[in-house]
Structure formats: structure tokens, C-alpha cells
Design a protein around this motif. Structure first.
Motif: not given
Ligand code: ADP
Ligand code: MG
Length: 243
Positions: A162-184
């Protein structure tokens, strides 16, 4: 005049790849120096989900840092979301990073004691949106990652997945052009890890452009494109017809 970093790309730029790397080199000084990236060419088109795969020390994180504009190449072309990184000042590079790129790391890096909703809303600090609007967008993004009912939970009240999903949401909330994940999934048990990877697949189906570093073969095999890196060079770049 509109700021080219914050304004939407003009239509003629829309077909441009999100990532364009040509002959990128990154050498860490030392005795001997480490050639962490040694002539990398990589293009990632809008909407792709790309796995970056390779053994420890092969240059994956170095590559991700350059894609994320956290580090600069020593030579070669780096163009992210149409911007030639070499020609941007550090200040403009930070703006590009803050507005156009989302990051997820192995450690979740959620501030302790802060409710999920506020952590996610903080992903919009760069946007200049007023607090109520940030919270509304955060609420919707938590919904997207399946955590609408955990908005007021603090990190220690959430499972790792769940914490990692929150981190994904934080990365995503600004609708980035590129989402980068290092060993998520590196810090997660296999079931929670699978959930996070499924979330990335869902985001991909909804159009997000994603590059994910993994050394987990099972994760890599499910990705529609796999870029294999060894000793700072791209060894193979395969598109799999599966999805
Ligand atoms: P990976 O993420 O695939 O494990 P890295 O990109 O972290 O690989 O590292 C690639 C190579 O560069 C390794 O040999 C590593 O030891 C070296 N390296 C990484 N970061 C630094 C640094 N800041 N200074 C010196 N050498 C580094
Ligand atoms: Mg690494």
C-alpha cells in the motif's frame, strides 16, 4: 510568451518520443574511472511500458538518473519530453523534472506521520495549484491506485504494498509525461510486488509512459518491451507481442 516547459507541447511535437538518447556516455571519475554508460541509444515513445533489465552494476540506475534529469550525461544527446537537456539551466531542468517526470523508488520515501492524501497532494507542489485543488486531485489519484479508503492512513498504518501504491500515486498525480520506477518491487513480498506491477500495467493501458527497472525475470517477462543492459551498453531491445 508561454513557458515551453509548462505549456502543452505544440501538435507537431506530439509524435516525438518522450525519451531520445543518442550515444550517451556517463563516466564516474576514479582510479580506474567507471564507464557506467558507454554509448547508449534509446527511444521511448509516448504510451510505452519499457522494462530496463540487467545485473547489478550494469548501469540501470545511472540510466534512470539521466532519464529523470537527476544527473547529466558527459556526452551524447539527451532529449526528454522534447527538451534538449543539455541546453537547459539547472533551474529549468528542475522545473522539467518537477512537472513532467514522476519517480518511484525501491524505498517508498513517504514522510513519516503524514497521511496518504497529503503525501500525494505534495506531488503537486510544483504545479502551483491551490491546496484544495491539490487535495481533490490527490483523492482521485488515490482512487486510481485502489486506496480511496486509506487516504487518512499514515505510512506505519499501511502495508508495504500500500505504501508503494501511495508513492505511485504521488508520482502520478501531476500527470507526468514519463513515470520512472527503479526496482519498485525490490522491498516487497512477491504478492504485494505483483500488485504494484499490475498497477503499472493498468496505468500503461490508460496511456501513461513508463520505464521500470527490474532485475526480477518474472516481472521483466510480462513487460511489452525489454531493454537489456550490460556494462553500460544496451545488449538487446525486444518488443514482445504478448500484450
Ligand atoms: P545498477 O543500477 O545496474 O546496479 P549503477 O548504475 O548503479 O548500476 O552503477 C553502474 C556502475 O557505476 C557500477 O559499476 C557502480 O559501481 C558505478 N557507480 C554508480 N554510481 C556511482 C558513483 N556515484 N560514483 C562512482 N561509481 C558509481
Ligand atoms: Mg540500481
Amino acid at each position: 510568451m508561454a513557458d515551453p516547459i509548462t505549456a502543452p507541447a505544440p501538435p507537431d511535437l506530439e509524435d516525438r518520443p518522450v525519451v531520445e538518447l543518442e550515444d550517451v556516455h556517463r563516466v564516474y571519475p576514479g582510479t580506474p574511472p567507471v564507464r557506467a554508460l558507454d554509448g547508449v541509444r534509446l527511444r521511448i515513445g509516448a504510451g510505452e511500458l519499457v522494462g530496463i533489465v540487467g545485473p547489478s552494476g550494469s548501469g540501470k540506475s545511472t540510466l534512470l538518473n539521466i532519464l529523470g534529469t537527476l544527473d547529466r550525461a558527459d556526452s551524447g544527446l539527451v532529449r526528454i519530453d522534447g527538451h534538449d537537456v543539455d541546453r537547459l539551466s539547472d533551474r529549468r531542468l528542475s522545473a522539467l523534472r518537477g512537472r513532467r517526470i514522476g519517480f518511484v523508488f525501491q524505498q517508498f520515501f513517504l514522510p513519516p506521520g503524514v497521511p496518504a492524501l497529503d503525501s500525494v497532494a505534495d506531488g503537486l507542489l510544483y504545479s502551483g495549484a491551490p491546496p484544495e485543488r491539490r487535495r481533490e486531485r490527490a483523492r482521485r489519484t488515490l482512487e486510481r491506485v485502489g486506496l480511496a479508503d486509506r487516504a487518512h492512513h499514515r505510512p506505519h498504518e499501511l502495508s508495504g504494498g500500500q505504501q508503494q501504491r501511495v508513492a505511485v500515486a504521488r508520482a502520478l498525480v501531476g500527470e507526468p509525461s514519463l513515470l520512472l520506477a527503479d526496482e519498485p518491487t525490490g522491498a516487497l513480498d512477491s504478492a504485494s510486488g505483483a500488485g504494484v506491477i499490475e498497477l503499472l500495467h493498468e496505468l500503461h493501458r490508460a496511456g501513461t509512459t513508463i520505464a521500470v527497472i527490474t532485475h526480477d525475470r518474472n516481472v521483466a517477462e510480462e513487460l511489452p518491451r525489454q531493454v537489456h543492459i550490460l556494462d553500460g551498453r544496451i545488449e538487446s531491445d525486444e518488443r514482445v507481442g504478448r500484450r
